[in-house]
Design an enzyme around this catalytic site. Structure first.
Site, mmCIF file in Angstrom:
data_model
loop_
_atom_site.group_PDB
_atom_site.id
_atom_site.type_symbol
_atom_site.label_atom_id
_atom_site.label_comp_id
_atom_site.label_asym_id
_atom_site.label_seq_id
_atom_site.Cartn_x
_atom_site.Cartn_y
_atom_site.Cartn_z
ATOM 1 C CD GLU A 37 -2.744 1.127 2.509
ATOM 2 O OE1 GLU A 37 -2.722 0.183 3.323
ATOM 3 O OE2 GLU A 37 -3.439 2.152 2.671
ATOM 4 N NE ARG A 264 4.281 -8.239 10.943
ATOM 5 C CZ ARG A 264 3.678 -7.506 9.993
ATOM 6 N NH1 ARG A 264 2.695 -7.989 9.279
ATOM 7 N NH2 ARG A 264 4.061 -6.273 9.778
ATOM 8 C CE LYS A 274 3.171 0.113 4.995
ATOM 9 N NZ LYS A 274 2.579 -0.010 3.661
HETATM 10 P P1 ATP Z 1 3.203 -2.432 8.096
HETATM 11 O O1 ATP Z 1 2.644 -3.496 8.987
HETATM 12 O O2 ATP Z 1 4.641 -2.172 8.282
HETATM 13 O O3 ATP Z 1 2.420 -1.184 8.075
HETATM 14 P P2 ATP Z 1 1.812 -3.455 5.884
HETATM 15 O O4 ATP Z 1 1.581 -4.894 5.938
HETATM 16 O O5 ATP Z 1 0.680 -2.629 6.249
HETATM 17 O O6 ATP Z 1 3.123 -3.089 6.658
HETATM 18 P P3 ATP Z 1 1.764 -3.349 3.074
HETATM 19 O O7 ATP Z 1 2.168 -2.247 2.185
HETATM 20 O O8 ATP Z 1 0.341 -3.714 3.132
HETATM 21 O O9 ATP Z 1 2.316 -2.993 4.486
HETATM 22 O O10 ATP Z 1 2.645 -4.630 2.806
HETATM 23 C C1 ATP Z 1 2.953 -5.120 1.545
HETATM 24 C C2 ATP Z 1 3.348 -6.571 1.667
HETATM 25 O O11 ATP Z 1 4.453 -6.713 2.527
HETATM 26 C C3 ATP Z 1 2.230 -7.396 2.243
HETATM 27 O O12 ATP Z 1 2.069 -8.554 1.442
HETATM 28 C C4 ATP Z 1 2.698 -7.745 3.612
HETATM 29 O O13 ATP Z 1 2.228 -9.006 3.996
HETATM 30 C C5 ATP Z 1 4.217 -7.724 3.472
HETATM 31 N N1 ATP Z 1 4.843 -7.390 4.737
HETATM 32 C C6 ATP Z 1 4.649 -6.283 5.475
HETATM 33 N N2 ATP Z 1 5.363 -6.333 6.618
HETATM 34 C C7 ATP Z 1 6.033 -7.503 6.597
HETATM 35 C C8 ATP Z 1 6.936 -8.147 7.491
HETATM 36 N N3 ATP Z 1 7.302 -7.595 8.649
HETATM 37 N N4 ATP Z 1 7.426 -9.358 7.137
HETATM 38 C C9 ATP Z 1 7.078 -9.926 5.980
HETATM 39 N N5 ATP Z 1 6.234 -9.379 5.099
HETATM 40 C C10 ATP Z 1 5.705 -8.184 5.392
HETATM 41 MG MG MG Z 2 -1.156 -3.633 4.998
#
Ligand code: ATP
Ligand code: MG
Length: 562
Positions: A37, A264, A274
């Site tokens: 995102e 994760r 984020k």
């Molecule tokens: P955050 O939790 O840091 O805000 P998010 O999951 O909201 O991250 P996205 O932009 O939705 O951020 O993530 C894009 C992809 O990265 C998703 O498929 C998510 O599952 C993966 N992702 C995010 N954080 C991790 C992590 N700590 N380890 C592995 N994959 C991750």
């Molecule tokens: Mg997300």
């Protein structure tokens, strides 16, 4: 490799993919995506997902898409889109041209599918506010209080939904919900919201849309449109999978992707959300998203980490289904290991004191040959100027040294790296008792740092010629947090309370060998005996060089813990 040995070292997702390929599923093709995102910069957790998704597509000759999940107009910005593309290209080492997709390009198709569900009596318009919806959702043993829309005819719901799209309701006044199961033990299945009204401008579609799809509704559709075979996400989404499946199962004649979940990445001494990283940026607690102490990809890049090191780390930690916290030392070690192979050796003195060679000619300069990288002969050698007055580290001299001190102390002989043996003869101190000059004599017969008579010295120290040295600012980084798990949900304190106040140390008058004046930000150096360094891409100027310490040579934390 035998078949069994091959299977034993596959991760569980590779195993699934190989089984699918063997079974001829999807014509033996595979396709994966990385779906960020665009509401922040990428961090090392995202790198794990990128390495996994991109790596699988590459390994199995499949397709990969970088898809922006831009379904939430109020939090998204073009700045983030651009940084994400740059970061993904950096990590993968591949140009993403032709691989980039935007969920917002699919809004019209998603809308048509929503109408399909309404016509099938599987979705309805609800007039509850978000608060009412929360109050009405029930408990594990009590079903939700049904919304009136459940009983409307498909025609009435279609009419209301079209009015939502046309902007006839205000934000929060209506939603479109899936008609699934008010009593489901899985709350995600209790008539989840598919669309909400949002009247902010979208970074790509502008004011065209007044309704926006929710993640659970949109994600499977995006996967379907892109013919993704293995939609890989983190474990939190396991309880969303029934919903992912329900939407796809109830639409006619569409491509059917499948969702798989993995653990994760969490790292010690790091926060990884984020939202929290944004808080650090907005609060001015660090210098920006690319502050070298941040766990962001742009922070790593600026600090001097290499994509090869990040990929090696992601490979080492593997892919599993159990959440855990990985020791950040593993990442630092991956960086050391990679830099040890590629970094050019240079000499730099961080805390200088003058070393005067009393028997060396006053106006003589020699060019001494030094090896650029003992790990790679092809990196060749260079010449470093040597003269009567040098800088050495303050730590490399001690007036009254203990027995096992092998560096400079009166009467003791040491090797100046690539230069000569010198014997310490004393020092000069200022009124306050601080050493201002160390004195020594050199042995001209030891040029290059070896003695013809086989005489050995225990210590070798680095140096730079005072006359030719470059002045530079050097930034030493330490962990951003003092706690292994600053983010511990069991802990009442805020993660910001655990910020390490010593995480940045600035040395403003380091002395470096002159060749470093030509360094560019993609160069990687080892300052001998000190650590790995690179030019700071944001702040360094030819008139005021700034170097970042990427990582120390050894892990000082491990030593401290012992
Ligand atoms: P955050 O939790 O840091 O805000 P998010 O999951 O909201 O991250 P996205 O932009 O939705 O951020 O993530 C894009 C992809 O990265 C998703 O498929 C998510 O599952 C993966 N992702 C995010 N954080 C991790 C992590 N700590 N380890 C592995 N994959 C991750
Ligand atoms: Mg997300």
């Amino acid at each position: 490799m035998t078949n069994e040995a091959h299977e034993a070292h596959l991760n569980f997702i590779e195993q699934i993919i190989e089984d699918d390929i063997k079974a001829g599923k999807n014509g033996g093709q595979i396709a994966t995506r990385f779906p960020p995102e665009p509401n922040g910069y990428l961090h090392i957790g995202h790198a794990k997902s990128i390495c996994l998704n991109f790596g699988l597509a590459k390994k199995y000759n499949g397709n990969f898409t970088l898809r922006f999940d831009d379904t939430n107009p109020s939090k998204e910005e073009t700045e983030y889109v651009e940084s994400i593309i740059e970061d993904v290209q950096w990590i993968t080492g591949e140009d993403m041209t032709g691989k980039i997709r935007y969920a917002s390009d699919y809004f019209e198709q998603m809308y048509a599918w929503a109408e399909e569900l309404i016509k099938k009596g599987l979705a309805y318009v609800c007039d509850q506010t978000p608060d009412e919806m929360r109050d009405n959702r029930g408990t594990p043993d009590q079903p939700m209080k049904p919304s009136a829309g459940r009983e409307f005819t498909p025609e009435k719901n279609l009419d209301l939904f079209r009015k939502m799209r046309a902007g006839e309701f205000g934000e929060g006044e209506r939603t479109l919900r899936a008609k699934i199961d008010p009593a489901s033990p899985n709350f995600n299945m209790r008539d989840p919201v598919m669309y909400r009204i949002v009247k902010s401008e979208h970074h790509r579609t502008g004011k065209k849309w007044l309704i926006y799809p929710m993640y659970d509704w949109a994600h499977g559709l995006e996967d379907s449109i892109e013919h993704i075979t293995h939609s890989i996400c983190t474990l939190e989404f396991e309880h969303h999978r029934p919903l992912y499946d329900w939407f796809l199962d109830n639409l006619d004649g569409i491509w059917r992707p499948h969702q798989y979940e993995f653990a994760r990445l969490n790292l010690t001494y790091t926060v990884m959300s984020k939202r929290k990283l944004l808080e650090l940026v907005k609060g001015g607690l660090i210098s920006g998203w690319n502050d070298p102490r941040m766990p962001t990809i742009c922070g790593f890049r600026r600090r001097g980490y290499t994509p090869e090191a990040v990929r090696a780390f992601c490979k080492e930690i593997g892919v599993a289904k159990m959440n855990s916290i990985i020791d950040v030392m593993k990442l630092e070690n991956a960086v050391r290991e990679d830099l040890n192979k590629r970094a050019l050796r240079r000499m730099g003195v961080l805390k200088p004191v003058k070393l005067v060679i009393s028997n060396y000619p006053d106006d003589k300069t020699e060019q001494l040959e030094a090896v650029n990288n003992p790990e790679n002969e092809a990196d060749g050698t260079r010449f470093v100027p040597f003269s009567k007055v040098l800088y050495i580290e303050q730590d490399d001299f001690m007036e009254n040294a203990p027995k096992k001190y092998y560096r400079l102390t009166p009467g003791q002989e040491v090797r100046l790296r690539y230069a000569y043996y010198v014997k310490c003869t004393g020092c000069v101190k200022d009124a306050g008792g601080s050493v201002t000059e160390v004195h020594c004599e050199y042995d001209p017969a030891t040029r290059g740092g070896t003695s013809a008579d086989g005489r050995r010295v225990q210590g070798t120290i680095h140096w730079v010629s005072a006359e030719y040295a470059l002045n530079a600012e050097v930034r030493l980084y330490d962990r951003l947090f003092t706690r292994e798990n600053p983010d511990d949900p069991q802990d009442a304190a805020d993660y910001k309370d655990y910020l390490n106040s010593d995480s940045l140390q600035i040395i403003s008058d380091a002395k470096l060998e002159p060749g470093l004046a030509d360094a560019v930000s993609t160069d990687r150096f080892q300052f001998e005996r000190i650590g790995y360094f690179c030019i700071d891409s944001a702040d360094s100027k030819p008139s005021q060089l700034v170097f970042n310490r990427t990582v120390s040579l050894r892990d000082s934390w491990a030593k401290m813990n012992k």
